[in-house]
Every structure is written in structure tokens, then in C-alpha cells.
Design a protein around this motif. Structure first.
Motif, short mmCIF file in Angstrom:
data_model
loop_
_atom_site.label_atom_id
_atom_site.label_comp_id
_atom_site.label_asym_id
_atom_site.label_seq_id
_atom_site.Cartn_x
_atom_site.Cartn_y
_atom_site.Cartn_z
N GLU A 28 47.27 39.37 -2.52
CA GLU A 28 46.01 38.79 -2.98
C GLU A 28 46.26 37.50 -3.75
O GLU A 28 45.55 36.51 -3.60
CB GLU A 28 45.26 39.80 -3.86
N PHE A 29 47.30 37.54 -4.57
CA PHE A 29 47.64 36.35 -5.34
C PHE A 29 48.05 35.21 -4.41
O PHE A 29 47.66 34.06 -4.61
CB PHE A 29 48.77 36.68 -6.31
N ALA A 30 48.85 35.53 -3.39
CA ALA A 30 49.29 34.51 -2.45
C ALA A 30 48.12 33.93 -1.67
O ALA A 30 48.07 32.73 -1.40
CB ALA A 30 50.33 35.10 -1.49
N ALA A 31 47.15 34.78 -1.31
CA ALA A 31 45.97 34.28 -0.59
C ALA A 31 45.17 33.33 -1.47
O ALA A 31 44.70 32.27 -1.01
CB ALA A 31 45.10 35.45 -0.14
N ALA A 32 45.00 33.68 -2.75
CA ALA A 32 44.29 32.79 -3.67
C ALA A 32 45.07 31.49 -3.88
O ALA A 32 44.48 30.40 -3.95
CB ALA A 32 44.06 33.50 -4.99
N LEU A 33 46.39 31.59 -3.96
CA LEU A 33 47.22 30.40 -4.14
C LEU A 33 47.14 29.49 -2.92
O LEU A 33 47.07 28.26 -3.05
CB LEU A 33 48.67 30.82 -4.40
N ALA A 34 47.15 30.09 -1.74
CA ALA A 34 47.05 29.27 -0.52
C ALA A 34 45.74 28.51 -0.48
O ALA A 34 45.69 27.33 -0.12
CB ALA A 34 47.19 30.16 0.71
N ALA A 35 44.63 29.18 -0.85
CA ALA A 35 43.33 28.50 -0.87
C ALA A 35 43.32 27.38 -1.90
O ALA A 35 42.73 26.32 -1.68
CB ALA A 35 42.23 29.52 -1.17
N THR A 36 43.99 27.61 -3.03
CA THR A 36 44.03 26.59 -4.08
C THR A 36 44.85 25.39 -3.64
O THR A 36 44.45 24.24 -3.84
CB THR A 36 44.62 27.19 -5.36
N LEU A 37 46.00 25.63 -3.04
CA LEU A 37 46.85 24.53 -2.57
C LEU A 37 46.12 23.68 -1.54
O LEU A 37 46.24 22.46 -1.53
CB LEU A 37 48.15 25.09 -1.98
N ASP A 38 45.38 24.34 -0.68
CA ASP A 38 44.66 23.61 0.36
C ASP A 38 43.65 22.64 -0.24
O ASP A 38 43.37 21.59 0.33
CB ASP A 38 43.95 24.62 1.27
N LYS A 39 43.11 22.97 -1.41
CA LYS A 39 42.08 22.15 -2.03
C LYS A 39 42.67 21.08 -2.96
O LYS A 39 42.21 19.93 -2.98
CB LYS A 39 41.12 23.06 -2.81
N VAL A 57 51.85 23.80 -10.02
CA VAL A 57 51.71 24.10 -8.60
C VAL A 57 53.07 24.24 -7.94
O VAL A 57 53.30 25.15 -7.12
CB VAL A 57 50.86 23.03 -7.90
N ARG A 58 54.02 23.36 -8.29
CA ARG A 58 55.35 23.45 -7.70
C ARG A 58 56.04 24.75 -8.07
O ARG A 58 56.73 25.37 -7.27
CB ARG A 58 56.20 22.25 -8.14
N ARG A 59 55.88 25.14 -9.31
CA ARG A 59 56.46 26.41 -9.76
C ARG A 59 55.89 27.58 -8.95
O ARG A 59 56.64 28.44 -8.48
CB ARG A 59 56.15 26.58 -11.25
N LEU A 60 54.57 27.59 -8.78
CA LEU A 60 53.95 28.65 -8.01
C LEU A 60 54.39 28.59 -6.55
O LEU A 60 54.60 29.63 -5.91
CB LEU A 60 52.43 28.54 -8.10
N GLN A 61 54.55 27.36 -6.03
CA GLN A 61 55.03 27.21 -4.65
C GLN A 61 56.40 27.85 -4.47
O GLN A 61 56.64 28.61 -3.53
CB GLN A 61 55.13 25.74 -4.29
N ASN A 62 57.29 27.55 -5.38
CA ASN A 62 58.65 28.06 -5.26
C ASN A 62 58.69 29.57 -5.41
O ASN A 62 59.38 30.27 -4.65
CB ASN A 62 59.54 27.41 -6.33
N GLU A 63 57.99 30.08 -6.39
CA GLU A 63 58.12 31.50 -6.71
C GLU A 63 57.47 32.39 -5.67
O GLU A 63 57.90 33.52 -5.45
CB GLU A 63 57.51 31.77 -8.09
N TYR A 64 56.41 31.89 -5.02
CA TYR A 64 55.69 32.74 -4.05
C TYR A 64 55.75 32.15 -2.66
O TYR A 64 54.87 32.38 -1.83
CB TYR A 64 54.22 32.87 -4.49
N ALA A 65 56.81 31.41 -2.35
CA ALA A 65 56.91 30.75 -1.05
C ALA A 65 56.94 31.75 0.10
O ALA A 65 56.26 31.57 1.11
CB ALA A 65 58.15 29.87 -1.02
N SER A 66 57.72 32.82 -0.06
CA SER A 66 57.87 33.77 1.04
C SER A 66 56.57 34.51 1.32
O SER A 66 56.18 34.71 2.48
CB SER A 66 58.98 34.78 0.70
N VAL A 67 55.87 34.91 0.26
CA VAL A 67 54.61 35.62 0.46
C VAL A 67 53.56 34.68 1.05
O VAL A 67 52.77 35.07 1.91
CB VAL A 67 54.12 36.22 -0.87
#
Length: 637
Positions: A225-236, A257-267
Motif C-alpha cells: 500500500e505504501f509503495a502504491a501511494a509512493l508511486a502515485a506521488t512520484l508520478d505527480k 523522495v530520493r530516500r524513499l526511492q532507494n528504500e522502496y525501489a524493489s516494492v
């Protein structure tokens, strides 16, 4: 080029050495964009120098630079946006040592634009005769299809960081880098976690509506769920951050954002793959669907049965249903049916003479299995259109209708593919006339359920020979055979339901008037009792018996329904009935007994062992006692 960049930095005496500037410079070094920092336009956007303690760190290519790092108590000023102060959420101090990756205003190769899954069919319709384990109800059901849920059943043991190049921080040997946890080590993201707070701040700051529903108060989110929310945020926010990178608070958001990208890249990668798969499947279904407005459902019942004085047999019935809706408040049902004309031990005895009480009986459908004696030729079994002029009023009209679809329902005995198999426990034979219900006819039905009322009123009129023209009074819409019925249901509580019924009919030239009561009471979530009682008046020259007929028959049945017996998800029942008690038909009274135990193997397959005993079949004591066992298998698709 690296040396010239350092000289450029040291020559800019007017610039403070703040952590955000140096980290931003580090990201530009790693991406080959060194010249941008020395441009006058960038230098002019520098905020005023603040007093921040400094320390020396080592980073590839700028080993001798002095970099300012805010400690845990440092206060960093944040520009206010008109109307409110935007809270700043920063990553932990250890994040400062993370290698920064390229982040520009365009579409990043690491995070391509997230594709939005196309919704599937928005409505699912269930016709009144349940095909599987749907709840009982007189009204067709319209259920909104959830299209925004992602399947989160993932193998947590798969290797999620196999490509070190896609996640630089996964390499513990890199100088100045921290080791981030692997995806398999991540648990639910708690509201107290910095990542949760950081993403929530970004969502609120940039108005990411698609990600807002993921934040449900103080409830934790799964990593998907967190990754889905993060993906939507990155897109915007990706384009916004790239276009305003000179602002202080935007640079801080870029670090977060970069920190979140790195930490949750696989998900994130896995979520994107699933979204792509969902979109592909949705497109495939849309391209190959049967119809835009019509849904196809099917049911196959196969029964293996054997009993006293009878050989082992296989009984089969197949039904195909076309469910068509033109808006959210209507349903056109077209049902095709075919069988193998199979029989069982009980029907064998009932077929020897007139067949008064068998599955195709003159007075009742009280055989062993309701799906016996189904012709092998494909035929139209149901055809009617149901709509709602108002939310509380439903009307059905059609050329092929069965009374059992609209009246005399019961939560514990009403579906031959799910609970009891004998018609003696599915309907009251005096209220639902078998000669009309078995073949169907043209007519209309209504259902009125006033809002906030415990009372439901139903009515119907169905004529079996409405398709036959001519001057014969037994033909046409008002000829022989037809049935008119009224039913009033009262629900004084959630546990008790009472239905009072009246039927007026003409069948085989015999006038019929009958009163009935149908009741059920829920003892608890796993047990309930039910019963039906009918009293009738039959008068006239009966063409099936070929004699004058005047009698006052009585019909009754009682039973118990059980759920989750021994095995969770199972359904069981025991019942006894006497379908047609009268001294004018036969020399005894038929009594039916049945017990079943239903296993739901999957959403599409159920298996049910059934044991039945019938004494004096067809009200004939010479037929003795007949027992039989059956294994009913139902395939729904």
C-alpha cells in the motif's frame, strides 16, 4: 571536470556551505550535471546563511569538501505557502550519507510513468435463482466491482534486490553509504515511521488525491500500500521538483523522495509490474468480452446416485444464463437448460404410475433430486425483464417465468444446487404449483419493499399456456394452467422472518385455493430452523386423474440449517416433510427425509454428500420405503 567543479565551488565566496547545496551538488556530480551549480541563475537562488554545525564526510569525487550537516536539533527555515504553513518532514540523519541518484523533470528511467489500471465491468448482476453461494434475496443484486485493489499475496522470499546497480545503497561496501533493509525485512509502515510521515507530507503538500485514501487516520499501511501511494506521488511531483529545484523546501523534498526511492525501489518495481499486468488483462478482457451489456454465467450439476431397488446412475443438468443490464436498475435474464433425463431410486418408484408427487409430479415436486427428469434437448427455461421504477418497487415481466423465483423463499431451504436437493424442502407445493413452476410461463411479478419498513409485499400472475392461441378456454393468458399468488413478509427482528401466502390457480381443470405460512428463525450465526405449512382446497374434474376431484390437502416441512460444522465454510441441513396429505389421493401419506453436508472446495466447485429416505412414495403404501444416497457436484462458471 571534477577538479574544475571544486575550484568553482571554492571561488564562490558569497555562497554558504549548507547541507542542502552540497548534497544537491553531490547529486549533480553523480549525474554528470556539474556545470549547473556554477550558473549565476542558481547562485542567485541561495537562501541566507544559517548557523549550522559542520562535519567532514567522504564522498566519491569530493573527498576534501567541507559539508554542513544538520544535527537532530537543527531548525531549518521553511517558506510558507499562502494560506498555511507546510510542515517539513526530513529523513533521518543517516540518510545524508546516502548516494543521490539522478532526479530530473522528465520521466526517470527508474520510475517510468505509472499506468492507471482500467476498471473492469462496474456491475455484477445475480439473477433471483442463485447460481452458487450468494445470499438469498428477492431482488437482483447490483454490486460495485472494486477496481483499485492490488493483489498483495506475494512471495516474500523472492530476491527483490538482485540488481545492485538499480539500488546503489544496497552495496554495503560503498564508502560513506548505509545498508538499507531488504524488502523481505520490511514490515508494515507505521504512522510513527519517518517514511510514513514524509510521504504523507508530500501527499498533502502537492495534493496527490490518488494517494490520499491510503492514509487512514493512525492505521498502519502494508509495504505494498505504501509503495502504491509512493508511486502515485512520484508520478505527480517528479516534474514539479525538477522545475523548481532552486527553492530550499523543494530541494529538501527532492532528498526525501530520493530516500524513499532507494528504500522502496524493489516494492515499487513489483507494484508497477502488477499494474501493467492488470492493465494488460483488463484490455484483453475488454477485447474478448462476450458483450458490453451482457454477462454470461453457467452452472453444471452432476449427481452420482444409487439406492434401494435401483442401479447406480448419473444425473446431470446444465444451465447457461445471459444477464443483461442497460442501466443500474434493470436486469434481463435469459436462461437455457439441458439435462440427461436422468433418474434416481425414488423417482423410479414415482414414475411407475401417474407420478403424483415426483419431480414432474401432478401435485408436488417431492422426488429425491430436483434436477432429475430434465430433457436432453436444449430449451429456453427463463426469459424475463426486471426493472425498478423506484428504489422500493420492482416489476418483472416475461415470457418464461417460474413462481419460485419471486415467492416462498427461505434462507435454509431454497436452492437445489446449494442446500436441499428434494423439492419437498425447496417450496410449499400448494403455494408454488409444480405444473406451472416446472415448465414456466408468461406473466408478471411485483415486489414492494417500503423504506424503513419491516413489511415486504409480493405478487405474481403466471400462465403456463399463454403462448397457445385458439378458442379453447384452456389456452391463452387466462386459461388452464395459471397461478396468481400474494405474499406478505414481516421481519420483526433480524432473526425472525414470517411470510403469509395465498394462491389461486387452475391446473388440470382443477380450481385451487391455498393458504400458506413460511417461517425461519436464526438461533445464532451457525444454526437456524425453518418450516412451511399449507392448507388448500382442490375441486373440479382433474384431467390427469380423469375423475372428479374434491379434497383439502395439507402440506408441511420442518428442518434445521447448520453452518461451519466441524469444517469452517461448510453447510449442512436435516429436514422432514409430508408434501401432500389427503385421503383422496392414494392409500397412504408420503414422507420425505433428507440430510446433506456441503463442502465448498473453491469459488466454483462444491461437493455435497446427500442421504434421502422416502416412505410410501406417491402416497402408495405398496411402494414401501426407498432410500438413496447421492454425491452432488456443482460447477459454477
Amino acid at each position: 571536470m571534477e577538479l574544475s567543479f571544486k575550484q568553482c565551488l571554492r571561488s564562490q565566496q558569497l555562497f554558504p556551505l549548507e547541507v542542502s547545496r552540497i548534497l544537491f551538488a553531490g547529486s549533480l556530480i553523480s549525474s554528470g550535471m556539474l556545470s549547473q551549480l556554477c550558473l549565476p541563475s542558481v547562485a542567485q537562488t541561495s537562501p541566507q546563511q544559517s548557523e549550522i554545525p559542520t562535519s567532514r564526510i567522504s564522498s566519491s569525487g569530493i573527498s576534501d569538501l567541507e559539508i554542513s550537516i544538520p544535527d537532530a536539533t537543527s531548525q531549518v527555515s521553511t517558506p510558507a505557502i499562502t494560506g498555511e504553513m507546510i510542515p517539513q518532514i526530513y529523513p533521518p540523519e543517516s540518510d545524508i550519507n546516502s548516494t543521490l541518484v539522478e532526479f530530473s523533470g522528465g520521466i526517470s528511467p527508474r520510475f517510468p510513468k505509472v499506468l492507471k489500471p482500467k476498471p473492469s465491468l462496474p456491475y455484477i448482476f445475480y439473477f433471483p435463482e442463485k447460481m452458487g453461494r450468494e445470499k438469498n434475496g428477492d431482488k437482483y443484486l447490483i454490486a460495485a466491482d472494486a477496481v483499485d485493489n492490488l493483489n498483495t499475496d506475494v512471495d516474500a522470499n523472492s530476491d527483490r534486490n538482485s540488481d545492485p546497480s538499480s539500488n546503489p545503497s544496497s552495496d554495503p561496501s560503498s564508502d560513506g553509504l548505509i545498508v538499507l533493509p531488504s524488502v523481505t525485512e520490511l514490515s508494515d509502515v507505521q504512522p510513527s515511521d519517518w517514511a510514513y510521515q514524509a510521504l504523507k507530507s508530500l501527499v498533502e503538500r502537492y495534493g496527490i488525491l490518488s494517494a490520499s485514501p491510503k492514509f487512514r487516520g493512525n492505521q498502519a499501511m502494508t509495504r505494498y500500500e505504501f509503495a502504491a501511494a509512493l508511486a502515485a506521488t512520484l508520478d505527480k511531483v517528479e516534474g514539479l521538483l525538477g522545475n523548481a529545484i532552486g527553492d530550499e523546501y523543494v530541494r529538501q523534498d527532492a532528498i526525501t523522495v530520493r530516500r524513499l526511492q532507494n528504500e522502496y525501489a524493489s516494492v515499487l518495481k513489483e507494484v508497477r509490474e502488477r499494474i501493467d499486468t492488470t492493465e494488460y488483462k483488463a484490455a484483453e478482457v475488454e477485447a474478448n468480452q462476450f458483450s458490453v451489456t451482457t454477462k454470461l454465467q453457467g452452472q453444471q450439476i452432476v449427481g452420482f446416485t444409487g439406492g434401494s431397488s435401483a442401479s447406480n446412475t448419473v444425473v446431470s443438468r446444465t444451465r447457461l444464463n445471459l444477464l443483461t443490464s442497460f442501466d443500474k436498475k434493470d436486469l434481463l435474464l435469459t436462461q437455457l437448460e439441458s439435462g440427461n433425463n436422468g433418474g434416481d431410486a425414488i423417482s423410479q418408484e414415482q414414475r411407475e404410475n401417474v407420478n403424483l408427487l415426483g419431480s414432474n409430479g401432478v401435485f408436488a415436486n417431492a422426488g429425491g433430486l430436483d434436477y432429475t427428469d430434465v430433457e436432453s434437448n436444449l430449451k429456453l427455461r427463463r426469459l424475463y425483464y426486471q426493472f425498478r421504477p423506484t428504489d422500493s418497487f420492482a416489476i418483472a415481466v416475461g415470457a418464461k417465468m417460474s413462481p419460485r423465483d419471486f415467492i416462498d423463499k427461505n434462507s435454509y431451504g431454497n436452492n437445489e444446487s446449494l442446500d436441499f436437493s428434494s423439492g419437498a424442502f425447496l417450496n410449499n407445493p400448494l403455494i408454488v404449483q409444480n405444473q406451472i413452476d416446472r415448465t414456466g410461463g408468461a406473466g408478471a411479478a411485483i415486489n414492494w419493499n417500503p423504506q424503513n419498513s419491516k413489511l415486504i409485499l409480493r405478487g405474481l400472475y403466471i400462465a403456463a399456456n399463454a403462448n397457445q392461441p385458439g378458442t379453447n378456454p384452456n389456452r391463452g393468458l387466462f386459461g388452464d394452467s395459471h397461478q396468481a399468488s400474494l405474499e406478505a413478509e414481516y421481519n420483526p427482528s433480524n432473526k425472525l422472518k414470517l411470510r403469509l401466502q395465498y394462491t389461486n390457480a387452475v391446473v388440470n381443470n382443477t380450481d385451487i385455493n391455498a393458504l400458506g405460512i413460511n417461517a425461519e428463525y436464526s438461533l445464532n450465526r451457525n444454526a437456524g430452523v425453518f418450516g412451511r405449512l399449507g392448507i388448500g382446497n382442490y375441486a373440479g374434474f382433474n384431467t390427469s386423474l380423469n375423475r372428479d376431484f374434491s379434497t383439502y390437502p395439507v402440506s408441511w416441512s420442518v428442518g434445521v440449517g447448520l453452518r461451519n460444522v466441524v469444517v469452517p465454510g461448510t453447510l449442512a441441513g436435516i429436514a422432514i416433510a409430508q408434501p401432500f396429505i389427503t385421503g383422496d389421493v392414494g392409500n397412504a401419506t408420503q414422507t420425505n427425509f433428507e440430510a446433506f453436508y456441503n463442502f465448498q472446495l473453491s469459488d466454483n466447485i462444491s461437493v455435497t454428500p446427500i442421504f434421502s429416505v422416502v416412505t410410501n412414495p406417491d402416497n402408495d403404501k405398496n411402494n414401501g420405503i426407498i432410500w438413496q444416497s447421492a454425491l452432488r457436484t456443482v460447477f459454477s462458471f
